[in-house]
Design an enzyme around this catalytic site. Structure first.
Site, PDB file in Angstrom:
ATOM      1  N   ASP A  10     -26.138  21.158 -24.290  1.00 43.06           N
ATOM      2  CA  ASP A  10     -26.763  21.876 -23.167  1.00 43.06           C
ATOM      3  C   ASP A  10     -27.839  22.837 -23.647  1.00 43.06           C
ATOM      4  O   ASP A  10     -28.930  22.914 -23.091  1.00 43.06           O
ATOM      5  CB  ASP A  10     -25.713  22.694 -22.393  1.00 43.06           C
ATOM      6  N   GLY A  29     -19.759  28.048 -18.990  1.00 43.74           N
ATOM      7  CA  GLY A  29     -20.172  27.206 -20.111  1.00 43.74           C
ATOM      8  C   GLY A  29     -21.678  27.105 -20.262  1.00 43.74           C
ATOM      9  O   GLY A  29     -22.222  27.292 -21.364  1.00 43.74           O
ATOM     10  N   HIS A  79       0.840  -1.204   0.000  1.00 42.95           N
ATOM     11  CA  HIS A  79       0.000   0.000   0.000  1.00 42.95           C
ATOM     12  C   HIS A  79       0.876   1.255   0.000  1.00 42.95           C
ATOM     13  O   HIS A  79       1.764   1.383   0.838  1.00 42.95           O
ATOM     14  CB  HIS A  79      -0.909   0.022   1.231  1.00 42.95           C
ATOM     15  N   ARG A 125     -11.144   0.837  -9.812  1.00 53.15           N
ATOM     16  CA  ARG A 125     -12.038  -0.149  -9.190  1.00 53.15           C
ATOM     17  C   ARG A 125     -13.174  -0.534 -10.140  1.00 53.15           C
ATOM     18  O   ARG A 125     -13.515  -1.704 -10.291  1.00 53.15           O
ATOM     19  CB  ARG A 125     -12.605   0.430  -7.891  1.00 53.15           C
ATOM     20  N   SER A 165     -13.325   0.653   3.604  1.00 52.72           N
ATOM     21  CA  SER A 165     -12.050   0.228   4.206  1.00 52.72           C
ATOM     22  C   SER A 165     -10.842   0.921   3.587  1.00 52.72           C
ATOM     23  O   SER A 165      -9.731   0.749   4.067  1.00 52.72           O
ATOM     24  CB  SER A 165     -11.892  -1.291   4.087  1.00 52.72           C
ATOM     25  N   THR A 193     -18.470  18.611 -17.940  1.00 53.95           N
ATOM     26  CA  THR A 193     -19.184  19.550 -17.078  1.00 53.95           C
ATOM     27  C   THR A 193     -18.204  20.524 -16.429  1.00 53.95           C
ATOM     28  O   THR A 193     -17.012  20.527 -16.734  1.00 53.95           O
ATOM     29  CB  THR A 193     -20.061  18.788 -16.054  1.00 53.95           C
ATOM     30  N   ALA A 244     -30.413  25.582 -13.576  1.00 56.59           N
ATOM     31  CA  ALA A 244     -29.606  24.487 -14.138  1.00 56.59           C
ATOM     32  C   ALA A 244     -29.159  23.490 -13.072  1.00 56.59           C
ATOM     33  O   ALA A 244     -28.792  22.358 -13.380  1.00 56.59           O
ATOM     34  CB  ALA A 244     -28.389  25.053 -14.865  1.00 56.59           C
ATOM     35  N   LYS A 293     -15.902  22.926 -19.545  1.00 54.95           N
ATOM     36  CA  LYS A 293     -16.667  23.069 -20.791  1.00 54.95           C
ATOM     37  C   LYS A 293     -15.988  23.979 -21.809  1.00 54.95           C
ATOM     38  O   LYS A 293     -16.210  23.847 -23.008  1.00 54.95           O
ATOM     39  CB  LYS A 293     -18.071  23.607 -20.491  1.00 54.95           C
ATOM     40  N   SER A 312     -23.005  13.728 -10.172  1.00 52.28           N
ATOM     41  CA  SER A 312     -23.685  13.594 -11.468  1.00 52.28           C
ATOM     42  C   SER A 312     -24.539  12.337 -11.536  1.00 52.28           C
ATOM     43  O   SER A 312     -24.109  11.242 -11.163  1.00 52.28           O
ATOM     44  CB  SER A 312     -22.657  13.553 -12.600  1.00 52.28           C
ATOM     45  N   LYS A 353      -1.094  -7.856  -4.962  1.00 51.51           N
ATOM     46  CA  LYS A 353      -1.999  -6.722  -4.733  1.00 51.51           C
ATOM     47  C   LYS A 353      -1.174  -5.455  -4.569  1.00 51.51           C
ATOM     48  O   LYS A 353      -0.322  -5.366  -3.687  1.00 51.51           O
ATOM     49  CB  LYS A 353      -2.861  -6.928  -3.484  1.00 51.51           C
TER      50      LYS A 353
END
Length: 532
Positions: free
Chosen positions: A353, A391, A145, A210, A231, A312, A476, A316, A267, A172
């Site tokens: 948009d 934007g 780690h 992941r 974890s 986003t 928005a 933008k 989002s 790992k």
């Protein structure tokens, strides 16, 4: 290879060629209970959710009687078990005697655990101690780690070689993402590793390590039982992996789409697109992409497997310079929110948009005055006040102008308001001036600022008193759906249009651009009504 400097191609990825991978990536749920009874309850929940393995985190137990507790936990687990007893020096909670810790891991092996996870620092010693005693199907995961950064590909490769040299059955590596491009280096290593490998990049910027583990040959990935039982930093919830990201459907040839932003976790787009992809049987996944530097992102994830992006705040406008081709309307607006990677690897950008927001506002006006679509745009001749000149503000100002409205742009800094107003032949002012601006009744208000967005839900960009001069108010923001601005506008008798309406409608256009297929409009609406 210099850290983070090289473009990442997935064209050579896996494709089922990795000899050791007889099965898809496994989903492992860590058990964080502080008592054996709690862990037994968590095991049953993990099985119900659909996990493949449970990780028994012995260092979480407040009291631990090795033989008795391990026998109960291993024998009564409804799923295969991975036993971890993580010491404090490797990010865990165990602070006791090292010999006792390793004794407990050996005991777990003897009592029938399927896997144990031991740290690289002690792996040689531990593996030597069990040499010749390992049950046939038992596997040792040797882990490392790094809570500081993600090293170069060369350094990670050397680390993997060191782990393999300890006699590990499974490698790992867990690093930390300082930038989303760090994940590419771990993907490069896991794809080419000759033995089963778990590659995790911790933190929100490492989320795709992941989610996309099945695409890049990961042996397993971790998904928490619930938000409060994580974890490691950036760990998703198991239910989200399975239900939101369609984890079981991801494979080496899955196309990757995603939303680029900062922040981006709020989002709802993955919800809409992943459900739509699943429904029509497209081998695609849509993910959250927390991006700091768009140029670096596109340079790194340059493969055609990264097939398209929504864009986003705050990217933008800055993303424009990374594009090979820009739709003429998007170029005029000076902001994009939809990017498609062509089969030749080039990037084409659009702005959906303005279509989503303006069509929602038009339909809101038509609904309030009973006029029909055939009568032309109900925005023609209206005074249209846009709050914000970023934007989304540009999209609304340009779209309103196209429909014949008279545009006023208000922004925190007057210079930016003036710049946009000049482009659309409109008027400029500061946000501070909006409360006292009412040259006429029946105006339209469109908020594109972040004022009122979660967590600052008590804020509003304009006073309630000033709202009485407007006939329709659009916000928005869609987290929360019912902002203070919209609540107060409704109380003043205004027609309101939710930010979710813009999200849904611009999503229809993005889906068409991504897939070449008609958008599943009913599905998008049903999902948003259920989850917004």
């Amino acid at each position: 290879m210099a850290s983070g400097s090289s473009p990442f191609s997935t064209l050579h990825v896996g494709r089922g060629s990795r000899g050791f991978r007889g099965s898809p990536t496994l989903l492992c749920t860590p058990l964080m209970g502080t008592t054996v009874d709690q862990m037994l309850i968590e095991m049953r929940k993990a099985k119900e959710i659909g996990a493949d393995i449970v990780e028994i985190r012995l260092d979480c137990l407040r009291q631990f009687s090795p033989h008795n507790d391990l026998e109960i936990l291993i024998k009564r687990s409804p799923l295969p078990t991975l036993v971890t007893y993580r010491p404090i020096w490797e990010g865990g909670q165990y602070e006791g005697d090292e010999n006792k810790r390793q004794d407990a891991l050996r005991l777990a092996m003897e009592l029938g655990a399927d896997y144990i996870d031991v740290e690289l620092q002690v792996a040689h010693e531990f593996n030597n101690s069990i040499y010749g005693k390992k049950p046939e199907k038992f596997k040792v995961i040797v882990s490392s780690h790094n809570f500081h950064n993600t090293p170069s590909v060369e350094a990670i490769g050397n680390l993997v070689a060191r782990i393999q040299a300890t006699g590990a059955d499974i490698v790992k590596i867990a690093t930390t993402a300082l930038d989303i491009t760090d994940v590419a280096r771990v993907f490069q290593v896991t794809v080419h590793c000759q033995i089963p490998t778990i590659g995790i990049v911790m933190g929100e910027r490492g989320l795709i390590s992941r989610l996309l583990s099945p695409k890049f040959g990961g042996y397993l990935t971790y998904g928490a039982l619930e938000a409060g039982a994580i974890s490691a930093p950036g760990q998703p919830i198991a239910k989200d992996l399975l239900d939101l990201y369609n984890f079981r459907l991801i494979n080496p040839v899955t196309k990757v789409y995603g939303i680029i932003g900062k922040p981006v976790g709020h989002s709802k787009s993955p919800l809409l697109f992943n459900e739509a992809f699943k429904k029509v049987g497209l081998n695609s996944v849509y993910v959250h992409l927390l991006v700091d530097d768009v140029a670096k992102f596109f340079n790194t994830y340059s493969s055609v497997d990264f097939a398209g992006f929504s864009c986003t705040i705050p990217h933008k406008e800055v993303a424009l310079v990374c594009m090979d081709e820009i739709d003429p309307i998007a170029k005029k607006i000076g902001a994009i929110n939809n990017i498609v990677r062509r089969p030749d690897g080039t990037l084409t950008a659009y702005n959906t948009d303005y279509i989503g927001a303006i069509s929602g506002i038009e339909d809101g006006l038509r609904g309030s005055n009973g006029s029909h679509p055939a009568t032309g745009s109900p925005l023609a001749g209206k005074l249209f006040v846009v709050l914000g000149a970023g934007g989304a503000g540009k999209s609304l100002a340009y779209g309103a102008k196209q429909k014949g409205a008279r545009v006023v742009v208000a922004n925190r800094t007057f210079e930016r308001a003036k710049e946009l107003a000049d482009k659309v032949g409109g008027q400029a002012m500061t946000l501070a001036e909006v409360d006292n601006f009412h040259p006429e009744e029946g105006m339209i208000l469109a908020n594109t600022t972040s004022v009122g967005m979660k967590p600052n839900i008590d804020a509003t960009p304009i006073s309630k008193e000033a709202l009485k001069h407007y006939t329709l108010v659009f916000d928005a923001i869609y987290t929360p759906k019912d902002t203070r601005l919209l609540r107060e506008a409704r109380e003043c008798g205004c027609t309101i249009v939710y930010g979710t309406e813009m999200l849904i409608r611009q999503g229809f256009e993005q889906y068409k651009n991504f897939t070449g297929l008609p958008a599943p409009e009913e599905l998008f609406r049903e999902l948003m009504s259920r989850h917004a």
